[in-house]
Write a protein that holds these residues in place. Structure first.
Motif, mmCIF file in Angstrom:
data_model
loop_
_atom_site.group_PDB
_atom_site.id
_atom_site.type_symbol
_atom_site.label_atom_id
_atom_site.label_comp_id
_atom_site.label_asym_id
_atom_site.label_seq_id
_atom_site.Cartn_x
_atom_site.Cartn_y
_atom_site.Cartn_z
ATOM 1 N N SER A 257 28.057 81.009 81.966
ATOM 2 C CA SER A 257 27.069 80.192 82.671
ATOM 3 C C SER A 257 25.700 80.841 82.705
ATOM 4 C CB SER A 257 27.541 79.924 84.109
ATOM 5 O OG SER A 257 27.532 81.120 84.867
ATOM 6 N N LYS A 258 25.661 82.147 82.512
ATOM 7 C CA LYS A 258 24.378 82.838 82.444
ATOM 8 C C LYS A 258 23.847 82.910 81.024
ATOM 9 C CE LYS A 258 25.217 85.752 86.503
ATOM 10 N NZ LYS A 258 26.415 85.040 86.926
ATOM 11 N N LEU A 404 18.017 81.217 85.279
ATOM 12 C CA LEU A 404 19.007 82.285 85.370
ATOM 13 C C LEU A 404 19.071 82.903 86.762
ATOM 14 C CD1 LEU A 404 18.452 84.161 81.972
ATOM 15 C CD2 LEU A 404 20.255 82.550 82.572
ATOM 16 N N TRP A 405 18.114 82.589 87.611
ATOM 17 C CA TRP A 405 18.125 83.165 88.953
ATOM 18 C C TRP A 405 19.364 82.684 89.705
ATOM 19 C CZ3 TRP A 405 15.015 86.999 90.254
ATOM 20 C CH2 TRP A 405 14.946 87.380 91.582
ATOM 21 N N PRO A 406 20.120 83.618 90.318
ATOM 22 C CA PRO A 406 21.414 83.212 90.925
ATOM 23 C C PRO A 406 21.292 82.139 91.992
ATOM 24 C CG PRO A 406 21.268 85.610 90.713
ATOM 25 C CD PRO A 406 19.910 85.073 90.387
ATOM 26 N N SER A 407 20.218 82.163 92.764
ATOM 27 C CA SER A 407 20.104 81.209 93.875
ATOM 28 C C SER A 407 19.597 79.833 93.454
ATOM 29 C CB SER A 407 19.156 81.774 94.944
ATOM 30 O OG SER A 407 17.871 82.013 94.401
ATOM 31 N N VAL A 408 19.224 79.677 92.192
ATOM 32 C CA VAL A 408 18.693 78.395 91.728
ATOM 33 C C VAL A 408 19.845 77.531 91.233
ATOM 34 C CG1 VAL A 408 17.155 77.263 90.084
ATOM 35 C CG2 VAL A 408 16.491 79.437 91.111
ATOM 36 N N GLU A 409 20.042 76.391 91.848
ATOM 37 C CA GLU A 409 21.099 75.466 91.474
ATOM 38 C C GLU A 409 20.505 74.074 91.271
ATOM 39 O OE1 GLU A 409 23.919 75.679 94.601
ATOM 40 O OE2 GLU A 409 24.674 77.670 94.049
ATOM 41 N N ILE A 410 21.293 73.223 90.650
ATOM 42 C CA ILE A 410 20.847 71.854 90.396
ATOM 43 C C ILE A 410 20.609 71.150 91.728
ATOM 44 C CG2 ILE A 410 23.216 71.009 90.253
ATOM 45 C CD1 ILE A 410 20.244 69.752 88.143
ATOM 46 N N ALA A 411 19.516 70.416 91.826
ATOM 47 C CA ALA A 411 19.136 69.688 93.030
ATOM 48 C C ALA A 411 18.492 68.382 92.593
ATOM 49 C CB ALA A 411 18.171 70.520 93.885
ATOM 50 N N LEU A 420 14.607 72.142 82.907
ATOM 51 C CA LEU A 420 15.336 72.662 84.063
ATOM 52 C C LEU A 420 16.570 71.831 84.358
ATOM 53 C CD1 LEU A 420 12.481 73.539 86.597
ATOM 54 C CD2 LEU A 420 13.826 75.115 85.220
ATOM 55 N N ASN A 421 16.472 70.516 84.226
ATOM 56 C CA ASN A 421 17.600 69.667 84.592
ATOM 57 C C ASN A 421 18.805 69.930 83.706
ATOM 58 O OD1 ASN A 421 16.466 68.617 82.273
ATOM 59 N ND2 ASN A 421 16.027 66.609 83.132
ATOM 60 N N VAL A 422 18.599 70.009 82.407
ATOM 61 C CA VAL A 422 19.727 70.230 81.498
ATOM 62 C C VAL A 422 20.307 71.621 81.688
ATOM 63 C CG1 VAL A 422 20.425 70.320 79.082
ATOM 64 C CG2 VAL A 422 18.793 68.591 79.840
ATOM 65 N N ALA A 423 19.452 72.635 81.768
ATOM 66 C CA ALA A 423 19.936 74.013 81.885
ATOM 67 C C ALA A 423 20.699 74.226 83.186
ATOM 68 C CB ALA A 423 18.758 74.979 81.792
ATOM 69 N N LEU A 424 20.192 73.707 84.302
ATOM 70 C CA LEU A 424 20.871 73.905 85.585
ATOM 71 C C LEU A 424 22.161 73.099 85.672
ATOM 72 C CD1 LEU A 424 17.849 73.959 88.061
ATOM 73 C CD2 LEU A 424 19.213 75.883 87.250
ATOM 74 N N LEU A 425 22.181 71.902 85.095
ATOM 75 C CA LEU A 425 23.419 71.124 85.097
ATOM 76 C C LEU A 425 24.500 71.832 84.290
ATOM 77 C CD1 LEU A 425 25.018 68.561 85.773
ATOM 78 C CD2 LEU A 425 24.046 67.519 83.716
ATOM 79 N N LEU A 426 24.152 72.320 83.114
ATOM 80 C CA LEU A 426 25.125 73.046 82.302
ATOM 81 C C LEU A 426 25.562 74.331 82.995
ATOM 82 C CD1 LEU A 426 26.690 73.318 79.674
ATOM 83 C CD2 LEU A 426 24.678 74.402 78.664
#
Length: 784
Positions: A257-258, A404-411, A420-426
């Motif tokens: 995931s990273k 890649l920041w651990p606290s950043v999640e899809i919102a 950002l949307n594709v990378a965070l969803l994946l």
């Protein structure tokens, strides 16, 4: 197919897209493993002074080396050469020494000098009360001590205090005798371990020495507990137990995931990079653009053919890179044995994850392929195309690092932002398979928004292909004399497109500077703090928004009146702007409320929250708040965005593009996500009103009324009764019900359709020559 065949014949593209990924990662993996093995075989020098004072039971040293009992077993450890001031240790092998004398005797002399300086530093700072333990010496040491340690050739220095063995023996003897008074026990001085955290060799050696000392200390403590007949459980009274619930598949998913989202984004872009340059700027350099354009294929078909070719190579390149990276990483983990596989699991992702990787790849490849094709088409040469695409690569890499920041999640907000949307969803789907059901709710907005951005980029590329001046621009070399002549050329009535963009960039930079340097004085009473904040808002609007735009309009144009649309508006235009502002207010309020309740945007920063509290405060007169929050932004922001910037963007006649770009700029300048979204939507209406009325005064009125209504709403000054049309929330704030929103939506839609219809008629009349352009009486230049 023609474009694909041409690309397959290009050896450079074929090598970069297909062959290089297959060869790069295995070679890189083998080289990395080899370097790690080579690095692990290098000896590290550890010097122990006063080693005779170490307790003999248990003994820390054995035959001049660290006792194997204290080293971690079952793992490959870096060899350590131990040098002590005991004669039997002088035969220990040395791998390196940067001092003047590389012999053990020379190293001991260097160690004695270092020990003298370290003890003086500890004593001096302890007397001053600035150091609580020796670990802080490294941060507070002077340059002389740092230079001495770097030049000594010593990786770690261990200082054993005098009487250390006797002190430990005294403690053990008193434990055996059952001494009851803690004050009678002599506490031995601690060992001092000196290292250099800025040197990797010292860091590796310190990790070994630290682990060994902790194991030796634990054994020494255990023996003391045994002699005192104390239960072993007292050594660790908390009785901590570590339970790992993640299996190998989950740990591997955490690793992938990273890696996968970052590599997917970067490799998709780089896969589209070279084919786009070759199919865009390369066509111009080879002279085949003219032949291509006279073919029976339409311009749209040409663009779609090139786009599909670039996307094909982008997808293939990303898949080959990811596959090669996954296989190489798995093989590396296996070849490293217990050293790596015990901490990192690199099992292959499950089939569901692979499917989502492919699904996420398609919108990314479409977006990057369209963007790269548009930029490469605009370029005049391959070199210029690389210059255009390199900044795009840097921006995408920055977004990737953010993902890649651990606290950043899809919102909800991130689900509609490009890349950002594709990378965070994946990332979320690879990381938490148990929560994939909740993440699937974001799949639709992610895919729809991504393909929407791709369609916009394709439309841009098609527009560029329909523009002959863009297709057949020749590469120009920079000439200082020509550039100076361009500066001295006669000025136009209105700014050009680059000048409008430069104005926005300048405003954005000034806003960033203002955030750092312009801060309100929060000392004093509540009224004084509020007054300071109000003054700061006015200064910021004038200095960072209005003045730069006005100065550029005066300096760069011959007709500030035409640039800023300072024309007398009709009474109908003023009334229409006022009515449209009133109709927009309920829609804006309820949309902001809906987005806030559903957590689409993050929480408002404290500074903005203070401004909102100030707007709803009863301590300031209403006319002051209206002047600061409504009148000042209406004048300053409209002079900049619907004045100078919109005039420059609309100069080429593309009114729709100018309105959209100016509204996006207007939203971005507000910085806060909630305000960016709301300002962008409202900016579309304001830009349409400005173009339709050909005057700045109706949009100033629109902006003023909109801000005033928002201010009155925040102060709860609308005494409207509850019922079918209006309501109140928990804080007694006014709410607009569906009938009001429907009526307002109909009014806004009708007004927009009327203005767009009138503008289309004006454009058609201008093309026929029936509509004369506006001519400023003070200049001979004609403005659009």
């Amino acid at each position: 197919m023609r474009e694909v065949r041409d690309q397959l014949r290009d050896r450079r593209t074929l090598f970069m897209i297909t062959i290089l990924p297959v060869l790069l990662y295995p070679m890189l993996g083998l080289g990395l493993v080899e370097m790690m093995l080579t690095f692990s075989e290098q000896h590290r020098t550890v010097v122990i002074l006063n080693a005779s004072e170490l307790p003999g039971d248990p003994s820390f040293l054995a035959d001049g080396e660290i006792d194997a009992r204290w080293l971690e077993s079952g793992k490959d450890r870096t060899p350590v050469s131990v040098i002590t001031d005991q004669a039997e240790s002088h035969s220990s092998p040395l791998a390196h020494s940067s001092g003047d004398d590389p012999t053990p005797h020379g190293l001991l002399e260097q160690a004695e000098i270092l020990a003298f300086h370290v003890r003086n530093a500890i004593a001096t700072r302890a007397a001053a009360g600035t150091v609580s333990n020796s670990a802080e010496i490294g941060r507070q040491a002077n340059n002389d001590l740092i230079s001495l340690f770097n030049e000594s050739g010593i990786d770690v220095l261990v200082l054993v205090p005098d009487g250390y063995s006797d002190a430990v023996a005294s403690v053990r003897q008193q434990i055996r005798n059952g001494a009851a008074e803690p004050a009678a026990t002599q506490s031995p001085s601690g060992l001092i371990v000196v290292r250099n955290s800025a040197d990797d060799k010292s860091v590796v050696a310190f990790s070994i020495v630290q682990s060994a000392l902790r194991s030796w200390e634990s054994n020494l403590r255990r023996s003391m507990f045994d002699e005192a007949s104390l239960p072993e459980a007292l050594q660790h009274p908390a009785r901590l137990q570590w339970v790992e619930v993640a299996g190998g598949e989950q740990v591997a998913a955490n690793v992938w995931s990273k890696l996968f989202p970052a590599m997917l984004v970067i490799m998709t872009l780089t896969g589209a990079f070279y084919p786009a340059i070759d199919l865009g700027a390369g066509e111009k350099e080879r002279g085949t653009m003219e032949t291509l354009l006279i073919s029976p294929a339409r311009r749209v078909e040409l663009v779609l053919g090139k786009f599909c070719t670039i996307m094909l190579f982008s997808v293939c390149s990303a898949l080959m890179n990811l596959a090669s990276m996954a296989i190489t990483g798995h093989q590396m983990a296996s070849s490293m044995g217990g050293g790596l596989t015990d901490t990192i699991s690199l099992q292959f992702p499950p089939a569901s994850a692979i499917i989502w990787v492919v699904i996420s790849l398609l919108p990314l490849a479409a977006l990057f392929s369209a963007l790269c094709l548009a930029l490469a088409t605009f370029a005049r040469s391959t070199k210029e195309g690389q210059n255009y695409l390199t900044p795009l690569l840097m921006v995408i890499m920055g977004l990737t690092m953010f993902c890649l920041w651990p606290s950043v999640e899809i919102a909800p907000l991130y689900s509609v932002l490009p890349v950002l949307n594709v990378a965070l969803l994946l990332k979320g789907l690879l990381l938490t398979s148990t929560q994939s059901g909740s993440l699937m709710a974001y799949a639709i907005p992610v895919l729809v928004s991504s393909f929407g951005y791709s369609l916009l980029a394709i439309w841009w590329a098609i527009e560029l292909y329909n523009n002959e001046t863009v297709l057949f621009r020749e590469a120009e070399k920079f000439d200082l004399r020509t550039w100076l002549k361009q500066l001295a050329r006669p000025k136009d009535a209105v700014p050009a497109f680059p000048e409008a963009v430069f104005c926005f960039v300048g405003l954005l930079v000034l806003q960033l500077v203002a955030i750092t340097w312009l801060r309100p004085d929060l000392s004093g009473t509540e009224e004084q703090r509020a007054l300071s904040m109000l003054k700061l808002i006015c200064v910021q609007q004038l200095v960072t928004i209005a003045c730069p735009a006005v100065f550029m309009g005066i300096i760069l144009t011959t007709s500030p009146r035409a640039t800023f649309r300072l024309r007398r508006p009709s009474s109908g235009a003023l009334l229409s702007a006022a009515g449209l502002a009133v109709a927009v207010h309920p829609l804006s309020i309820e949309l902001s409320r809906f987005l806030a309740e559903n957590g689409v945007f993050p929480d408002i920063p404290d500074a903005i929250a203070r401004v909102h509290r100030l707007m709803s405060s009863e301590t300031q007169p209403l006319w002051v708040l209206i002047a600061v929050f409504a009148l000042t932004p209406a004048i300053c922001e409209e002079l900049a965005f619907r004045g100078f910037i919109l005039s420059g963007l609309a100069r080429g006649g593309r009114l729709a593009v100018a309105i959209v770009i100016s509204s996006v700029m207007f939203g971005v300048i507000h910085m806060i996500p909630q305000q960016v979204f709301n300002a962008t939507l409202v900016g579309l209406l304001i830009g349409l009103v400005a173009i339709h009325s050909r005057s700045l005064f109706p949009v100033i009125l629109f902006h003023f009324i909109t801000n005033t209504l928002a201010l009155l709403h925040s102060r709860n000054m609308f005494p409207l009764p509850k019922g079918m049309l209006f309501g109140r929330d928990e804080s007694e704030q006014l709410q607009y019900h569906s009938p009001v929103l429907i009526v307002c939506s109909v009014i806004v839609v009708i007004a927009c359709r009327v203005m767009i219809r009138d503008l289309m008629r004006q454009q058609e009349a201008r093309r026929r020559g029936d509509l004369k352009p506006y001519v400023d009486k003070n200049t001979v230049s004609v403005s659009t």
